[in-house]
Design a protein around this motif. Structure first.
Motif, PDB file in Angstrom:
ATOM      1  N   LEU A   1     -56.039   0.371 -29.759  1.00 15.83           N
ATOM      2  CA  LEU A   1     -57.311   0.278 -29.043  1.00 15.83           C
ATOM      3  C   LEU A   1     -58.493  -0.008 -29.942  1.00 15.83           C
ATOM      4  O   LEU A   1     -59.276  -0.925 -29.692  1.00 15.83           O
ATOM      5  N   GLN A   2     -58.627   0.751 -31.038  1.00 18.61           N
ATOM      6  CA  GLN A   2     -59.844   0.637 -31.827  1.00 18.61           C
ATOM      7  C   GLN A   2     -59.910  -0.628 -32.665  1.00 18.61           C
ATOM      8  O   GLN A   2     -60.933  -0.911 -33.273  1.00 18.61           O
ATOM      9  N   HIS A   3     -58.833  -1.420 -32.690  1.00 15.99           N
ATOM     10  CA  HIS A   3     -58.807  -2.588 -33.562  1.00 15.99           C
ATOM     11  C   HIS A   3     -58.875  -3.915 -32.823  1.00 15.99           C
ATOM     12  O   HIS A   3     -58.893  -4.952 -33.454  1.00 15.99           O
TER      13      HIS A   3
ATOM     14  N   PRO B   1     -58.401   7.122 -34.468  1.00 16.30           N
ATOM     15  CA  PRO B   1     -59.460   6.373 -33.781  1.00 16.30           C
ATOM     16  C   PRO B   1     -60.863   6.916 -33.974  1.00 16.30           C
ATOM     17  O   PRO B   1     -61.807   6.150 -34.184  1.00 16.30           O
ATOM     18  N   PHE B   2     -61.048   8.227 -33.916  1.00 17.76           N
ATOM     19  CA  PHE B   2     -62.396   8.772 -34.074  1.00 17.76           C
ATOM     20  C   PHE B   2     -62.913   8.566 -35.494  1.00 17.76           C
ATOM     21  O   PHE B   2     -64.104   8.343 -35.709  1.00 17.76           O
ATOM     22  N   GLU B   3     -62.000   8.609 -36.477  1.00 19.45           N
ATOM     23  CA  GLU B   3     -62.396   8.319 -37.845  1.00 19.45           C
ATOM     24  C   GLU B   3     -62.781   6.847 -37.971  1.00 19.45           C
ATOM     25  O   GLU B   3     -63.744   6.492 -38.652  1.00 19.45           O
ATOM     26  N   TYR B   4     -62.042   5.990 -37.288  1.00 21.89           N
ATOM     27  CA  TYR B   4     -62.305   4.554 -37.344  1.00 21.89           C
ATOM     28  C   TYR B   4     -63.722   4.243 -36.869  1.00 21.89           C
ATOM     29  O   TYR B   4     -64.448   3.472 -37.492  1.00 21.89           O
ATOM     30  N   PHE B   5     -64.131   4.813 -35.753  1.00 28.02           N
ATOM     31  CA  PHE B   5     -65.458   4.529 -35.210  1.00 28.02           C
ATOM     32  C   PHE B   5     -66.571   5.178 -36.028  1.00 28.02           C
ATOM     33  O   PHE B   5     -67.723   4.768 -35.942  1.00 28.02           O
ATOM     34  N   LYS B   6     -66.221   6.158 -36.827  1.00 28.01           N
ATOM     35  CA  LYS B   6     -67.233   6.864 -37.601  1.00 28.01           C
ATOM     36  C   LYS B   6     -67.684   6.071 -38.822  1.00 28.01           C
ATOM     37  O   LYS B   6     -68.841   6.149 -39.237  1.00 28.01           O
ATOM     38  N   TYR B   7     -66.773   5.285 -39.392  1.00 27.58           N
ATOM     39  CA  TYR B   7     -67.067   4.612 -40.659  1.00 27.58           C
ATOM     40  C   TYR B   7     -67.490   3.165 -40.450  1.00 27.58           C
ATOM     41  O   TYR B   7     -67.124   2.519 -39.471  1.00 27.58           O
TER      42      TYR B   7
ATOM     43  N   ARG C   1     -55.149  -4.681 -43.174  1.00 28.71           N
ATOM     44  CA  ARG C   1     -55.255  -4.437 -41.739  1.00 28.71           C
ATOM     45  C   ARG C   1     -54.396  -3.257 -41.318  1.00 28.71           C
ATOM     46  O   ARG C   1     -54.796  -2.450 -40.477  1.00 28.71           O
ATOM     47  N   THR C   2     -53.198  -3.157 -41.900  1.00 24.85           N
ATOM     48  CA  THR C   2     -52.329  -2.045 -41.548  1.00 24.85           C
ATOM     49  C   THR C   2     -52.973  -0.715 -41.933  1.00 24.85           C
ATOM     50  O   THR C   2     -52.896   0.263 -41.195  1.00 24.85           O
ATOM     51  N   GLY C   3     -53.632  -0.686 -43.089  1.00 20.54           N
ATOM     52  CA  GLY C   3     -54.316   0.536 -43.505  1.00 20.54           C
ATOM     53  C   GLY C   3     -55.396   0.938 -42.527  1.00 20.54           C
ATOM     54  O   GLY C   3     -55.561   2.118 -42.196  1.00 20.54           O
ATOM     55  N   ALA C   4     -56.151  -0.045 -42.023  1.00 22.01           N
ATOM     56  CA  ALA C   4     -57.203   0.257 -41.053  1.00 22.01           C
ATOM     57  C   ALA C   4     -56.610   0.690 -39.721  1.00 22.01           C
ATOM     58  O   ALA C   4     -57.109   1.615 -39.067  1.00 22.01           O
ATOM     59  N   GLU C   5     -55.540   0.031 -39.297  1.00 22.21           N
ATOM     60  CA  GLU C   5     -54.943   0.335 -38.012  1.00 22.21           C
ATOM     61  C   GLU C   5     -54.266   1.692 -37.992  1.00 22.21           C
ATOM     62  O   GLU C   5     -53.990   2.239 -36.918  1.00 22.21           O
ATOM     63  N   ASP C   6     -53.971   2.240 -39.167  1.00 23.92           N
ATOM     64  CA  ASP C   6     -53.368   3.571 -39.238  1.00 23.92           C
ATOM     65  C   ASP C   6     -54.410   4.682 -39.136  1.00 23.92           C
ATOM     66  O   ASP C   6     -54.049   5.860 -39.060  1.00 23.92           O
ATOM     67  N   MET C   7     -55.697   4.313 -39.157  1.00 27.38           N
ATOM     68  CA  MET C   7     -56.742   5.333 -39.102  1.00 27.38           C
ATOM     69  C   MET C   7     -56.771   6.019 -37.742  1.00 27.38           C
ATOM     70  O   MET C   7     -56.494   5.410 -36.712  1.00 27.38           O
TER      71      MET C   7
END
Length: 247
Positions: free
Chosen positions: A3-5, A79-85, A71-77
Motif C-alpha cells: 500500500l505505502q509504495h 507502513p507508519f514508519e514509511y509515512f513518517k520519514y 526498493r526492497t529495503g523501502a518496501e520492507d518498512m
C-alpha cells in the motif's frame, strides 16, 4: 507493491507535494552518492551490459546492490514508519539496514558513528574513493547497467492486442503497479529485445529475460469515469509475466 509504495488511486492521503527540486537538503546528495557508489561496485556488474571489471576493484564491498535492493529495503518498512520519514531518509534507512544485515558493520558500530558525528558535526569525513573506484563510479554513471538481452523467442502479443493485467500473489517486491491489477488495455508497442530485472521476484513472475510491452489503458477503465478526465490514456511498461490475453 504494498500500500505505502504505490498510492495511485488511493484517496484521502493529504495534499500532493509540488516540490520540484531533486535535492532539498545538502545531505540528501550524500545519500544519493552512497547509493550510486554501491551500485557502481555491485558484484552483479561483472555479468551486466556492459561488463565491468568489478572483481579487480580495491574494495571490501562484495555484495549485489541495485535499484531493486533499494526498493526492497523501502518496501520492507513498517507502513507508519514509511509515512513518517522523508524520501532520502527512507533511502538511508534501507542502506543502513543492508550493511548491518550483510555483516559489514554492527548496529552498535553504526550508532557509535552516528553519535560521534552528531557530537562533532565538523569532524572530517572518511576518505574519498580511491582513483580506481572513482573511475568505476564515473564509468557506471556514463554507461549504466542494462537489462537488455537478445530475444530468445517471439513475443506472445502483438501491437493492437487487447490484454488483461495479471493478479499474481503478493511478494516482497514487484514491478507491477497495484492499480493496474486485473485492468484491461491495449498493447501499444513492444520494445525490441528481451529484458531481465536485477533480482528474481519469485512467484510474482520476473526471472528470465522476457518481452516488455507498452500498454495503453483508458483512464476511465482504471479509475472509473467519475474520477477521470475525458479522452485520457494511461501508458505503462509491463513485463510479459504481468500480461494475459483479455479473453
Amino acid at each position: 507493491m504494498k500500500l505505502q509504495h504505490h498510492l495511485g488511486g488511493i484517496e484521502n492521503l493529504g495534499p500532493v507535494s509540488l516540490e520540484t527540486r531533486v535535492f532539498v537538503e545538502p545531505w540528501e546528495q550524500r545519500i544519493f552518492g552512497i547509493h550510486t557508489a554501491m551500485m557502481a561496485e555491485s558484484a552483479h556488474l561483472a555479468d551486466a551490459l556492459p561488463a565491468y571489471a568489478v572483481k579487480d576493484l580495491p574494495t571490501a564491498f562484495k555484495s549485489n546492490w541495485s535499484w531493486a535492493s533499494l526498493r526492497t529495503g523501502a518496501e520492507d518498512m513498517q507502513p507508519f514508519e514509511y509515512f513518517k520519514y522523508r524520501y532520502y531518509e527512507k533511502w538511508l534507512g534501507g542502506i543502513s539496514q543492508f550493511f548491518i544485515d550483510a555483516g559489514y558493520l554492527t548496529a552498535q558500530e553504526l550508532e557509535e558513528k552516528s553519535a560521534f558525528y552528531r557530537a562533532h558535526p565538523d569532524a572530517a569525513l572518511p576518505d574519498r574513493p580511491s582513483a580506481p573506484i572513482a573511475a568505476q563510479i564515473g564509468a557506471y554513471l556514463q554507461q549504466g547497467d542494462s537489462g537488455y538481452h537478445p530475444p530468445e523467442r517471439a513475443p506472445r502479443f502483438a501491437a493492437g492486442d487487447m490484454v488483461r493485467v495479471a493478479d499474481p500473489a503478493a511478494v516482497d517486491h514487484t514491478r507491477l503497479p497495484g492499480y493496474l491489477r486485473c485492468k484491461t488495455g491495449t498493447v501499444d508497442a513492444i520494445y525490441p529485445g528481451h529484458f531481465s530485472y536485477f533480482v528474481s521476484t519469485g512467484v510474482d513472475g520476473i526471472g528470465r529475460p522476457m518481452p516488455v510491452y507498452r500498454i495503453a489503458f483508458k483512464a476511465a477503465d482504471v479509475w472509473g469515469s467519475d474520477k477521470s478526465e475525458p479522452n485520457t490514456t494511461i501508458y505503462a511498461d509491463l513485463y510479459e509475466a504481468y500480461v494475459q490475453a483479455a479473453h
